[in-house]
Write a protein that holds these residues in place. Structure first.
Motif, PDB file in Angstrom:
ATOM      1  N   ASP A  44       0.832  -1.215   0.000  1.00 58.47           N
ATOM      2  CA  ASP A  44       0.000   0.000   0.000  1.00 58.47           C
ATOM      3  C   ASP A  44       0.863   1.260   0.000  1.00 58.47           C
ATOM      4  O   ASP A  44       0.574   2.221  -0.712  1.00 58.47           O
ATOM      5  CB  ASP A  44      -0.965   0.000   1.196  1.00 58.47           C
ATOM      6  CG  ASP A  44      -0.269  -0.109   2.549  1.00 58.47           C
ATOM      7  OD1 ASP A  44       0.837  -0.682   2.627  1.00 58.47           O
ATOM      8  OD2 ASP A  44      -0.845   0.381   3.541  1.00 58.47           O
ATOM      9  N   GLU A 102       0.828   3.869  -3.015  1.00 64.25           N
ATOM     10  CA  GLU A 102       0.375   5.221  -2.701  1.00 64.25           C
ATOM     11  C   GLU A 102       1.490   6.237  -2.921  1.00 64.25           C
ATOM     12  O   GLU A 102       1.255   7.349  -3.385  1.00 64.25           O
ATOM     13  CB  GLU A 102      -0.117   5.287  -1.241  1.00 64.25           C
ATOM     14  CG  GLU A 102      -0.520   6.673  -0.767  1.00 64.25           C
ATOM     15  CD  GLU A 102      -1.662   7.306  -1.578  1.00 64.25           C
ATOM     16  OE1 GLU A 102      -2.443   6.564  -2.196  1.00 64.25           O
ATOM     17  OE2 GLU A 102      -1.752   8.544  -1.594  1.00 64.25           O
ATOM     18  N   ASP A 130      -6.073  -4.594   4.224  1.00 67.12           N
ATOM     19  CA  ASP A 130      -6.809  -4.246   3.006  1.00 67.12           C
ATOM     20  C   ASP A 130      -7.087  -2.745   2.998  1.00 67.12           C
ATOM     21  O   ASP A 130      -7.497  -2.188   4.019  1.00 67.12           O
ATOM     22  CB  ASP A 130      -8.168  -4.972   2.973  1.00 67.12           C
ATOM     23  CG  ASP A 130      -8.030  -6.475   2.837  1.00 67.12           C
ATOM     24  OD1 ASP A 130      -6.905  -6.950   2.565  1.00 67.12           O
ATOM     25  OD2 ASP A 130      -9.048  -7.170   3.003  1.00 67.12           O
ATOM     26  N   VAL A 131      -6.877  -2.108   1.860  1.00 69.07           N
ATOM     27  CA  VAL A 131      -7.282  -0.712   1.699  1.00 69.07           C
ATOM     28  C   VAL A 131      -8.719  -0.747   1.159  1.00 69.07           C
ATOM     29  O   VAL A 131      -8.962  -1.324   0.093  1.00 69.07           O
ATOM     30  CB  VAL A 131      -6.367   0.039   0.714  1.00 69.07           C
ATOM     31  CG1 VAL A 131      -6.784   1.509   0.621  1.00 69.07           C
ATOM     32  CG2 VAL A 131      -4.905  -0.072   1.143  1.00 69.07           C
ATOM     33  N   TYR A 133      -4.843   8.004   1.666  1.00 67.46           N
ATOM     34  CA  TYR A 133      -4.471   7.323   0.409  1.00 67.46           C
ATOM     35  C   TYR A 133      -5.030   8.088  -0.796  1.00 67.46           C
ATOM     36  O   TYR A 133      -5.938   7.625  -1.485  1.00 67.46           O
ATOM     37  CB  TYR A 133      -4.989   5.883   0.425  1.00 67.46           C
ATOM     38  CG  TYR A 133      -4.325   5.003   1.449  1.00 67.46           C
ATOM     39  CD1 TYR A 133      -3.111   4.378   1.170  1.00 67.46           C
ATOM     40  CD2 TYR A 133      -4.885   4.799   2.702  1.00 67.46           C
ATOM     41  CE1 TYR A 133      -2.491   3.572   2.106  1.00 67.46           C
ATOM     42  CE2 TYR A 133      -4.264   3.989   3.651  1.00 67.46           C
ATOM     43  CZ  TYR A 133      -3.071   3.379   3.338  1.00 67.46           C
ATOM     44  OH  TYR A 133      -2.463   2.583   4.266  1.00 67.46           O
ATOM     45  N   LEU A 150      -4.315   6.259  -4.424  1.00 66.69           N
ATOM     46  CA  LEU A 150      -5.102   5.037  -4.606  1.00 66.69           C
ATOM     47  C   LEU A 150      -6.587   5.369  -4.736  1.00 66.69           C
ATOM     48  O   LEU A 150      -7.303   4.761  -5.528  1.00 66.69           O
ATOM     49  CB  LEU A 150      -4.875   4.080  -3.427  1.00 66.69           C
ATOM     50  CG  LEU A 150      -3.473   3.482  -3.319  1.00 66.69           C
ATOM     51  CD1 LEU A 150      -3.345   2.644  -2.049  1.00 66.69           C
ATOM     52  CD2 LEU A 150      -3.169   2.612  -4.536  1.00 66.69           C
ATOM     53  N   ILE A 189      -7.077   1.549   5.751  1.00 64.16           N
ATOM     54  CA  ILE A 189      -6.731   0.150   5.843  1.00 64.16           C
ATOM     55  C   ILE A 189      -7.463  -0.492   7.011  1.00 64.16           C
ATOM     56  O   ILE A 189      -7.771   0.144   8.011  1.00 64.16           O
ATOM     57  CB  ILE A 189      -5.227  -0.086   6.023  1.00 64.16           C
ATOM     58  CG1 ILE A 189      -4.668   0.797   7.113  1.00 64.16           C
ATOM     59  CG2 ILE A 189      -4.492   0.101   4.741  1.00 64.16           C
ATOM     60  CD1 ILE A 189      -3.218   0.557   7.306  1.00 64.16           C
ATOM     61  N   LEU A 231      -7.224  -2.662  -2.466  1.00 66.56           N
ATOM     62  CA  LEU A 231      -5.907  -3.318  -2.527  1.00 66.56           C
ATOM     63  C   LEU A 231      -5.784  -4.258  -1.339  1.00 66.56           C
ATOM     64  O   LEU A 231      -6.137  -3.894  -0.224  1.00 66.56           O
ATOM     65  CB  LEU A 231      -4.813  -2.241  -2.435  1.00 66.56           C
ATOM     66  CG  LEU A 231      -3.358  -2.727  -2.448  1.00 66.56           C
ATOM     67  CD1 LEU A 231      -2.992  -3.328  -3.798  1.00 66.56           C
ATOM     68  CD2 LEU A 231      -2.405  -1.573  -2.136  1.00 66.56           C
ATOM     69  N   SER A 240      -3.081  -5.597   0.715  1.00 65.90           N
ATOM     70  CA  SER A 240      -1.663  -5.301   0.906  1.00 65.90           C
ATOM     71  C   SER A 240      -1.015  -6.278   1.889  1.00 65.90           C
ATOM     72  O   SER A 240      -1.684  -6.831   2.750  1.00 65.90           O
ATOM     73  CB  SER A 240      -1.526  -3.869   1.450  1.00 65.90           C
ATOM     74  OG  SER A 240      -0.176  -3.536   1.637  1.00 65.90           O
TER      75      SER A 240
END
Ligand SMILES: Nc1ncnc2c1ncn2[C@@H]1O[C@H](COP(=O)(O)OP(=O)(O)OP(=O)(O)O)[C@@H](O)[C@H]1O
Ligand SMILES: O=P(O)(O)OC[C@H]1O[C@H](OP(=O)(O)OP(=O)(O)O)[C@H](O)[C@@H]1O
Length: 230
Positions: free
Chosen positions: A73, A77, A98-99, A137, A140, A178, A199, A201
């Protein structure tokens, strides 16, 4: 000289050093325990720099280090065109997060990005302003909303901490952040959209793409050794 950056603090520090040790690359501090420089026992011409996870992403982007261990991430980013500038050599199996796009639980009719696109389109007419997204972020979020989902009507509100609190406090409508266990989202009455995982990550070994690496057997050896233990 090859420089490898490892996390100096935070949640990835112990696991990163442990993976290197398992790969036969035992890290030793140079000087005392609190030193930010290290080396690898038995291997010359390799130095270790201890930096924070986000600094590692920045330094790998500007090529001042050769390898780093940090979250995918933070790389995606921090760097535009990440794949052309760095190689993801190995996924290391820790630092999973996870984002995600999350909206208030009480938005009962909003469960997908398409639903959110409808909300964004109507938002100004209904509320006199754009839909506000709290996040750190930026890159992203813009990629996911604008490029992948064609949603253009929103405003990003920069959040540097406690992002999940933004909808309740009124500083934003929804968030991108996240999550790992999901407990922070739950405590703040937020739900992840069904297609809102931007995402998945985890910590990765990343290499700055440098032409001189092609002819350096140490570079190939470091990658092979880490790949062998993950
Ligand atoms: N529950 C979590 N919360 C935050 N980050 C997580 C979590 N689980 C895994 N990570 C990952 O850990 C990395 C950030 O690590 P950490 O928070 O230790 O960095 P840091 O040392 O605080 O960096 P900096 O202080 O420079 O921001 C990110 O890649 C992130 O995806
Ligand atoms: O899904 P969960 O398991 O609840 O984890 C997610 C939370 O953890 C992190 O914050 P943290 O308190 O670790 O602080 P940080 O943002 O400074 O890393 C992150 O920013 C989220 O808020």
């Amino acid at each position: 000289m090859i420089t490898i950056a490892l996390p100096s603090k935070g949640r990835m520090k112990e696991d990163a050093s442990a993976i290197f040790e398992k790969a036969g690359l035992k890290v030793a501090a140079v000087g005392n325990e609190r030193s930010y420089r290290g080396r690898i026992e038995g291997i010359d011409d390799v130095e270790i720099a201890f930096l924070s996870a986000s600094e590692i992403s920045r330094e790998i982007g500007n090529g001042s280090i050769d390898f780093g261990v940090t979250g995918e991430d933070l790389i995606r980013e921090g760097l535009a065109e990440a794949d052309s500038r760095v190689e993801f050599c190995a996924r290391l199996g820790f630092g999973h997060a996870d984002v995600v796009v999350a909206v208030p639980d009480i938005w009962l009719d909003v469960n997908t990005m398409a639903d959110l696109g409808d909300v964004a389109a109507d938002f100004r007419a209904r509320h006199g302003r754009r839909l506000a997204i709290a996040t750190k972020y930026w890159r992203l979020t813009q990629q996911f909303f604008s490029r992948q989902h064609g949603i253009q009507l929103y405003r990003i509100v920069e959040s540097l901490g406690a992002t999940e609190g933004a909808p309740a406090s009124g500083s934003a409508d929804i968030i991108v952040d996240i999550t790992s266990t999901g407990s922070t989202l739950k405590a703040n009455h937020l739900k992840i959209l069904s297609d809102g995982v931007m995402l998945k990550s985890e910590a990765c070994l990343v290499r700055a793409r440098k032409p001189e690496h092609d002819a350096d057997p140490k570079v190939a050896e470091i990658i092979a050794r880490i790949q062998a233990v993950v």
